[in-house]
Design an enzyme around this catalytic site. Sequence first.
Site, PDB file in Angstrom:
ATOM      1  N   GLU A  35      45.431 -30.224 -29.719  1.00 30.41           N
ATOM      2  CA  GLU A  35      44.982 -30.474 -31.097  1.00 30.41           C
ATOM      3  C   GLU A  35      45.661 -31.701 -31.706  1.00 30.41           C
ATOM      4  OE1 GLU A  35      42.477 -28.969 -31.962  1.00 30.41           O
ATOM      5  OE2 GLU A  35      42.482 -26.918 -31.203  1.00 30.41           O
ATOM      6  N   HIS A  53      49.254 -25.604 -37.369  1.00 36.08           N
ATOM      7  CA  HIS A  53      48.048 -24.818 -37.053  1.00 36.08           C
ATOM      8  C   HIS A  53      48.464 -23.493 -36.439  1.00 36.08           C
ATOM      9  CE1 HIS A  53      44.243 -23.572 -35.374  1.00 36.08           C
ATOM     10  NE2 HIS A  53      44.704 -23.652 -34.135  1.00 36.08           N
ATOM     11  N   HIS A 102      47.044 -18.953 -35.911  1.00 41.02           N
ATOM     12  CA  HIS A 102      45.933 -17.992 -35.864  1.00 41.02           C
ATOM     13  C   HIS A 102      46.284 -16.735 -36.661  1.00 41.02           C
ATOM     14  CE1 HIS A 102      44.947 -19.880 -31.624  1.00 41.02           C
ATOM     15  NE2 HIS A 102      44.690 -20.706 -32.618  1.00 41.02           N
ATOM     16  N   GLU A 143      50.602 -14.547 -57.190  1.00 42.97           N
ATOM     17  CA  GLU A 143      51.258 -15.832 -56.906  1.00 42.97           C
ATOM     18  C   GLU A 143      50.348 -16.849 -56.216  1.00 42.97           C
ATOM     19  OE1 GLU A 143      54.543 -15.708 -54.235  1.00 42.97           O
ATOM     20  OE2 GLU A 143      53.393 -14.828 -52.615  1.00 42.97           O
ATOM     21  N   HIS A 145      38.768 -18.830 -36.018  1.00 41.61           N
ATOM     22  CA  HIS A 145      39.784 -19.473 -35.172  1.00 41.61           C
ATOM     23  C   HIS A 145      41.178 -19.432 -35.818  1.00 41.61           C
ATOM     24  CE1 HIS A 145      41.032 -22.917 -32.302  1.00 41.61           C
ATOM     25  NE2 HIS A 145      42.100 -22.482 -32.932  1.00 41.61           N
TER      26      HIS A 145
END
Length: 270
Positions: free
Chosen positions: A116, A139, A141, A169, A210
Amino acid sequence: MKDISIAPFLIDFIRTATNMYNHGWDERNGGNISLMLDKNEIESYLNTKDILREIPTGFRMPELDDSYFLVTGTGKYFKNIQYAPEINLGIVKLIEYGTKAQLLWGFKDGGNFTSEFPTHIMSHAARLKINSKNRVIMHCHPTNLIAMTHIHTLDEKEFTRTLWKMNTECLVVFPDGVNVLPWMLCGTNEIGEATAEKIKTSRLVVWAQHGLYGAGADLDEAYGLIETAEKAAEIYMKIAHLTSINTISDEQLHLLEKRFCVKAREGYLD
Ligand code: 2HA
Ligand code: ZN
C-alpha cells in the site's frame, strides 16, 4: 552513531503497531503504517549515504523527493514487529521524483515496503498540502468499522452523522468526519489516488469491506482518530438491531462545537 533501537521515533512506532495488533485491527499481515522522518531526526542513528539497496516504487511523486519514511514491510505481521523490527520495518528515502526508494535500514530478510506504499505516499502528499505538520499515514482493519460498511449506507454525510451520534467525544475528535470509498482493488495506484483525494477533506477514510486510513501529525493523533471512530462503530454494531429510544440531537452536537471550539464539517449538521 547512536543505537537506532533507542531512537524515540522507532520506539513510538513499535509501541503503536503493537497496540494496533492488540486491538485486533491487524490480523496476519493486515495493515501498514508510514511515518515521515526529518533528516536531522535520523542522522544521529544512520549515515544517510549508506544505501543498502534501491527499490522501484511504481509511482512518481516529485514533491516528496528526498523525504524519509519509516514504513512497515509487505507481507509482515504487526504481531512480530516488536520482536524483530529490523526485519519487519524499513527506513527509506525517496529519490528520482519518487520513482525509487533507497533502503537505509531494515527489511533485513530482503523484504520490501508495504504493497500500500503508493496509497501512503499519495496520501502524505495530499495531507501535507492541508497541514504541513502531517507525518503519519496509518491503515488497519478495525472490525466494527468494517462491519458497519456491510449494513450502513456508504453516504459520507450519513456515515459521519451516525458515528458522531454514537458517542459524545466523536464530533470533538473528528469534526472533519469520515470519508468513504466503495470497495476497490487494494494495492493499486487507483485506490491510492482515490484515497489521497478523500484524505484532503477528512483525516479518516473508510475503505468499504476492507478497513480504514488515518492521517495525523504524529502516531498518537492518527491512532487516536482510528480508536475513537472504531469505538463509535462498535457501539453502532451493538445497537443497530435494537430499538433506539435516545440519541444525541443536532442541537446537542452544536453545543459540543461551542464548548470545545471545533467546527463540524460544513453542511453536516441541521
Ligand atoms: O498490508 O492491509 O491492504 C496488508 C493490507 C493491504
Ligand atoms: Zn488492508
